[in-house]
Scaffold this motif. Structure first.
Motif, short mmCIF file in Angstrom:
data_model
loop_
_atom_site.label_atom_id
_atom_site.label_comp_id
_atom_site.label_asym_id
_atom_site.label_seq_id
_atom_site.Cartn_x
_atom_site.Cartn_y
_atom_site.Cartn_z
N ALA A 144 40.15 33.97 42.66
CA ALA A 144 39.53 34.80 43.69
C ALA A 144 40.60 35.38 44.60
O ALA A 144 41.64 34.78 44.82
N ILE A 186 37.18 30.31 40.52
CA ILE A 186 37.13 31.52 39.69
C ILE A 186 38.14 31.42 38.56
O ILE A 186 39.32 31.12 38.80
N HIS A 237 33.05 38.53 39.53
CA HIS A 237 32.10 37.46 39.27
C HIS A 237 31.05 37.43 40.38
O HIS A 237 31.39 37.60 41.57
N ALA A 266 38.36 38.76 40.21
CA ALA A 266 38.74 37.79 39.19
C ALA A 266 39.70 38.44 38.19
O ALA A 266 39.90 39.66 38.21
#
Length: 300
Positions: A228, A223, A248, A243
């Motif tokens: 993440a 990410i 996401h 994120a």
């Protein structure tokens, strides 16, 4: 589309252009650990550095659910509807009974204390899975500095017989975790060493055997911007991840298909609300929500 970023055209079917991001509450220090109680039509979440758990309900607004919460971080519900919580200061997993009593479940492993349990999920067989990085005992901000007695790991606890075992120990900082809708996969976030200049940060995916043993562990996705933290699956098996720029959405093959853009860093998220199609976002000092055109993964 304002407020969204479509990496793949199919993401357009998951978002609603007439359902904007809503600010539900503000003024927290760092929000974490959202969990939806559909039977009570309310969300619980942690205001972690303020050492309290908050309650938000559509028609009642914001209130304090638990003051002096022992610096609880992640939360989940077990199969009896009870609240499971990760305590940083208490270095344990505890459960809030339906009558309000708090019962300790896991405090140590092989005679040594846990670090600071971070996130927790409950499988359909009743087993409780949780990550145990040292983040909460490395500063005074989220629990208080204490000595680490165990390496970082992910655990599986069975409340039926009290057994506890390590299911993954090759993490520097295991964080958020969630099962795929069929529970054949377990996604675990690696957020690395807290004060490293370049911490190891990605999401890994494991195959889950009938007896709860894990295999695999390949990198599923990375990410960026940010990293993440909290993750959830929807009914189609897509992974929704916190994120630096919002949320996401990653398909089961590991491809980013789109983003919900948020003004501040998102730490964690949960599906809830009507039909489990509302995303609640713990984003720094703010609690947000947005309706989406997909439901959270149903319980088996």
């Amino acid at each position: 589309m304002d407020g969204f970023e479509l990496t793949q055209p199919r993401f357009k079917g998951y978002v609603l252009p007439n359902a904007p991001l809503e600010t539900l509450a503000e003024g927290f220090r760092w929000t974490e650990g959202p969990v939806w109680f559909g039977d009570r039509d309310e969300l619980l979440f942690s205001d972690l550095p303020n050492n309290r758990v908050m309650r938000w309900a559509e028609y009642a607004g914001l209130s304090v659910y638990r003051e002096a919460s022992d610096f609880e971080n992640g939360h989940a519900r077990d199969r009896q509807g009870r609240l499971l919580s990760c305590s940083h200061r208490g270095r344990r997993i505890h459960r809030t009974e339906l009558d309000g009593r708090i019962v300790g479940l896991v405090e140590g492993y092989q005679g040594r204390r846990l670090n600071s349990p971070n996130d927790v999920v409950c499988k359909s067989d009743g087993t409780i899975w949780f990550s145990d990085p040292p983040y909460g005992i490395q500063t005074d901000y989220e629990g208080g500095k204490q000595h680490s007695e165990l390496p970082a790991a992910v655990y599986r606890f069975d409340p039926r017989d009290g057994s506890l075992r390590v299911v993954a120990d090759d993490f520097q900082g295991p964080n958020g975790l969630c099962f795929s809708p069929d529970e054949r996969r377990l996604y675990i976030v690696e957020t690395g060493l807290q004060f490293d200049a370049e911490p190891l940060q990605h999401v890994r995916v494991f195959d889950v055997a009938e007896d709860g043993r894990l295999s695999g562990g390949d990198v599923f996705c990375t990410i960026a911007p940010g990293n993440a933290d909290g993750i959830r699956c929807d009914e189609h098996g897509n992974l929704w991840s916190s994120a630096g720029d919002g949320v996401h959405c990653i398909d089961p093959g590991g491809e980013l298909i789109g983003k919900i853009l948020v003004p501040s860093t998102v730490a964690n998220l949960a599906f809830g609300g009507r039909n489990d199609s509302r995303l609640f976002l713990c984003a720094s000092h703010t609690l947000y929500a947005i309706y989406v055109n997909v439901r959270g993964a149903p319980l088996l």
